[in-house]
Scaffold this motif. Structure first.
Motif, mmCIF file in Angstrom:
data_model
loop_
_atom_site.group_PDB
_atom_site.id
_atom_site.type_symbol
_atom_site.label_atom_id
_atom_site.label_comp_id
_atom_site.label_asym_id
_atom_site.label_seq_id
_atom_site.Cartn_x
_atom_site.Cartn_y
_atom_site.Cartn_z
ATOM 1 N N THR A 152 0.873 -1.213 -0.080
ATOM 2 C CA THR A 152 -0.044 -0.164 0.019
ATOM 3 C C THR A 152 0.880 1.266 0.034
ATOM 4 N N PHE A 153 0.163 2.344 -0.462
ATOM 5 C CA PHE A 153 0.875 3.785 -0.204
ATOM 6 C C PHE A 153 1.365 3.816 1.196
ATOM 7 N N GLU A 154 0.646 3.457 2.215
ATOM 8 C CA GLU A 154 1.139 3.587 3.748
ATOM 9 C C GLU A 154 2.437 2.667 4.020
ATOM 10 N N HIS A 155 2.432 1.571 3.443
ATOM 11 C CA HIS A 155 3.785 0.474 3.332
ATOM 12 C C HIS A 155 5.023 1.487 2.905
ATOM 13 N N LEU A 156 4.586 1.870 1.744
ATOM 14 C CA LEU A 156 5.752 2.852 0.959
ATOM 15 C C LEU A 156 6.377 3.765 1.723
ATOM 16 N N ALA A 157 5.100 4.512 2.179
ATOM 17 C CA ALA A 157 5.817 5.769 2.948
ATOM 18 C C ALA A 157 6.333 5.838 4.445
ATOM 19 N N ALA A 158 5.762 4.739 5.080
ATOM 20 C CA ALA A 158 6.389 4.164 6.292
ATOM 21 C C ALA A 158 7.944 3.809 6.043
ATOM 22 N N LEU A 159 8.150 3.009 5.048
ATOM 23 C CA LEU A 159 9.557 2.358 4.804
ATOM 24 C C LEU A 159 10.408 3.580 4.177
ATOM 25 N N ALA A 160 9.671 4.522 3.400
ATOM 26 C CA ALA A 160 10.551 5.676 3.065
ATOM 27 C C ALA A 160 10.960 6.454 4.303
ATOM 28 N N GLU A 161 10.220 6.744 5.367
ATOM 29 C CA GLU A 161 10.622 7.624 6.394
ATOM 30 C C GLU A 161 11.860 6.880 6.856
ATOM 31 N N LEU A 162 11.982 5.627 6.920
ATOM 32 C CA LEU A 162 12.964 5.163 7.570
ATOM 33 C C LEU A 162 14.458 4.795 6.757
ATOM 34 N N GLY A 163 14.211 5.471 5.576
ATOM 35 C CA GLY A 163 15.195 5.469 4.607
ATOM 36 C C GLY A 163 15.324 4.447 3.401
ATOM 37 N N PHE A 164 14.338 3.603 3.322
ATOM 38 C CA PHE A 164 14.169 2.784 2.187
ATOM 39 C C PHE A 164 13.838 3.528 0.915
ATOM 40 N N ASP A 165 14.581 3.399 -0.072
ATOM 41 C CA ASP A 165 14.311 3.922 -1.530
ATOM 42 C C ASP A 165 14.449 2.893 -2.582
ATOM 43 N N ARG A 166 14.322 1.649 -2.296
ATOM 44 C CA ARG A 166 14.312 0.508 -3.371
ATOM 45 C C ARG A 166 13.205 -0.637 -3.020
ATOM 46 N N VAL A 167 12.634 -0.861 -4.038
ATOM 47 C CA VAL A 167 11.543 -1.800 -3.872
ATOM 48 C C VAL A 167 11.558 -2.752 -5.113
ATOM 49 N N SER A 168 11.289 -4.187 -4.861
ATOM 50 C CA SER A 168 11.280 -5.141 -5.982
ATOM 51 C C SER A 168 10.057 -5.889 -5.988
ATOM 52 N N TYR A 169 9.323 -5.555 -6.969
ATOM 53 C CA TYR A 169 7.995 -6.314 -7.123
ATOM 54 C C TYR A 169 7.940 -7.453 -7.883
ATOM 55 N N GLY A 170 7.426 -8.712 -7.393
ATOM 56 C CA GLY A 170 7.049 -9.965 -7.858
ATOM 57 C C GLY A 170 6.248 -9.866 -8.852
ATOM 58 N N ILE A 171 6.534 -9.663 -10.191
ATOM 59 C CA ILE A 171 5.516 -9.819 -11.144
ATOM 60 C C ILE A 171 5.379 -11.128 -11.585
ATOM 61 N N GLN A 172 6.408 -11.739 -12.102
ATOM 62 C CA GLN A 172 6.498 -13.072 -12.777
ATOM 63 C C GLN A 172 6.093 -13.065 -14.084
ATOM 64 N N ASP A 173 4.982 -12.666 -14.538
ATOM 65 C CA ASP A 173 4.265 -12.540 -15.805
ATOM 66 C C ASP A 173 3.015 -11.854 -15.844
ATOM 67 N N PHE A 174 2.695 -11.168 -16.778
ATOM 68 C CA PHE A 174 1.370 -10.337 -16.498
ATOM 69 C C PHE A 174 0.269 -11.199 -17.677
ATOM 70 N N ASP A 175 0.502 -12.518 -18.027
ATOM 71 C CA ASP A 175 -0.673 -13.246 -18.919
ATOM 72 C C ASP A 175 -1.397 -13.646 -18.010
#
Length: 450
Positions: A152-175
């Motif tokens: 969520t936006f809240e996850h990303l914001a909370a982690l950004a406050e702690l210095g996180f600026d890299r995220v890896s999304y597990g997509i695998q495939d869009f089909d």
């Protein structure tokens, strides 16, 4: 491009070489006191100067992705968060005691499972304790693995406050058919939203994990997947080979008859790589690509790329401390893996015991071969010197000569270099140098190399 004959020849099981020796060949020769002594020694040699990095394993998922080989527990019960965090903090405090001083923290990676199973409040509770007990290095690498459906936006914001600026999304495939088959259903709109949220919050590195060789995957479906990827243009892409090991992960049997053949699978990789290069990405190493201005691409050009259990990195740390169930610590002098079972891990922490399930103290030979394999994977070349001659016997040189004749490597008086075709079978080239594996009589379970 690899010929069908070479694909057939080299599409045999091989380690992924996230470590050397590979985990099944560890000697399991450390107890708790041994581990403590080695951690203290390694911190004195490396950690106090270079700093450390942390891998934190957060193993819970709300649903099972049937392709997945990670250590995880499927549950919708979020009351598991608090006791698990308590155990993590006990383990971290035990390491702080061994360091004897405030460590410099070069990076954190949250892996899983699904780290965003944990609420933003739980993650802040855990990570604020850790970051406040360290001196943060300049330009640290703070990253996490996110599921697009629940990051969520809240996850990303909370982690950004702690210095996180890299995220890896597990997509695998869009089909959609592929997603349904592997039980990883996420619409493009969810991925797009998670990506834009991260960019709006100032995340400087977004990675997509993609997999080739999945059930129902075809050239046509993969082209469409990369069309969607091109709309979002993440900074990095990991384009992994699907690892089919149903003896270890029985859920994979459910779609076995729909998997592509080994030649079809290789064609999928060749297509994906061609598209990525056309989009302007550069090949970093085994299965990894980045945009040309990415720090990984710059590190590769400068010969400073490194690889560990978290993947390719620019971090100089020789000490990677793993926290949590199944996590692995690499302190250069030794490896240690924690108990895989969550209950067993938490009980060990409550009893103030090191949760050792596997371990390995490095020999002098291990250290030399480890560096050779890292050079092969990160630089695609190794220097030929007396040390290399000493460790490689007639059998290994014959194997390398055969690979040279097949156009996979080039050998000069002072250097062994992997060709473009050889990069496609880099795991098999590394295997030639793996003296521990070559000395084994028993059959070990690895995924196929192509």
């Amino acid at each position: 491009m690899l010929s069908p004959q070479l694909i057939q020849k080299y599409n045999t099981p091989a380690p992924r070489y996230t470590s050397y020796p590979t985990v099944p060949l560890w000697e399991n020769n450390l107890n708790g006191e041994d581990w403590e002594a080695l951690v203290k020694r390694a911190f004195g040699l490396f950690g106090s100067k270079e700093g450390i990095t942390l891998y934190i394993h957060l193993p819970f998922c709300e649903s099972l992705c049937t392709y997945c080989g990670c250590n995880k527990r499927i549950t919708k019960n979020h009351s598991v968060e608090s006791p698990y965090i308590e155990a993590l903090l006990i383990e971290w405090k035990n390491y702080l005691r061994l360091f004897g001083e405030k460590p410099k923290l070069n990076g954190i990676h949250l892996g899983g499972g699904t780290p965003t199973f944990f609420s933003p409040e739980s993650l802040k509770r855990l990570l604020s304790v850790i970051t406040h007990s360290c001196d943060i290095a300049e330009n640290p690498e703070f990253s996490f693995e996110g599921h697009p459906n629940n990051t969520t936006f809240e996850h990303l914001a909370a982690l950004a406050e702690l210095g996180f600026d890299r995220v890896s999304y597990g997509i695998q495939d869009f089909d959609e058919q592929v997603q349904q088959s592997i039980h990883r259903i996420q619409p493009f709109e969810a991925v797009e939203k998670a990506t834009q949220n991260a960019r709006n919050l100032g995340y400087t590195s977004i990675n997509f994990d993609l997999i080739y060789g999945l059930p129902h995957q075809t050239i046509a479906t993969l082209e469409k997947t990369f069309d969607r990827v091109a709309e979002l243009m993440p900074d990095r892409i990991a384009f992994y080979s699907y690892a089919h090991v149903p003896s270890s992960f029985p859920a994979q049997k459910s779609y076995e008859q729909y998997l592509p053949s080994e030649l079809e699978k290789r064609n999928l990789y060749d297509l994906g790589k061609e598209i990525l290069l056309e989009l302007g990405y550069v090949e970093i190493g085994m299965d990894h690509f980045s945009r040309q201005d990415d720090p990984l691409a710059k590190a590769k050009d400068l010969g400073k790329l490194h690889r560990n259990f978290m993947g390719f990195t620019t971090s100089p740390s020789k000490m990677l401390i793993g926290l949590g169930a199944s996590s692995i610590s690499d302190i250069h002098l030794a490896f240690m893996q924690n108990e895989k079972g969550i209950n067993a891990y938490q009980e060990a922490m409550e009893s103030d015991n090191w949760p050792i399930v596997r371990s390995h103290a490095m020999s002098d030979q291990d250290l030399v071969i480890r560096n050779l394999i890292l050079d092969l994977i990160c630089k695609h070349e190794v220097v030929i010197n007396e040390e290399l001659d000493f460790f490689l016997g007639k059998k290994q040189w014959e194997q390398l000569a055969e690979m040279r004749d097949e156009g996979l490597i080039e050998i000069s008086p002072k250097k062994l270099k992997v060709t473009d075709d050889g990069v496609g079978v880099i795991r098999q080239i590394c295997k030639v140098f793996d003296l521990r594996l070559q000395s084994q009589n028993k059959e070990l379970i690895f995924s196929k190399a192509i």
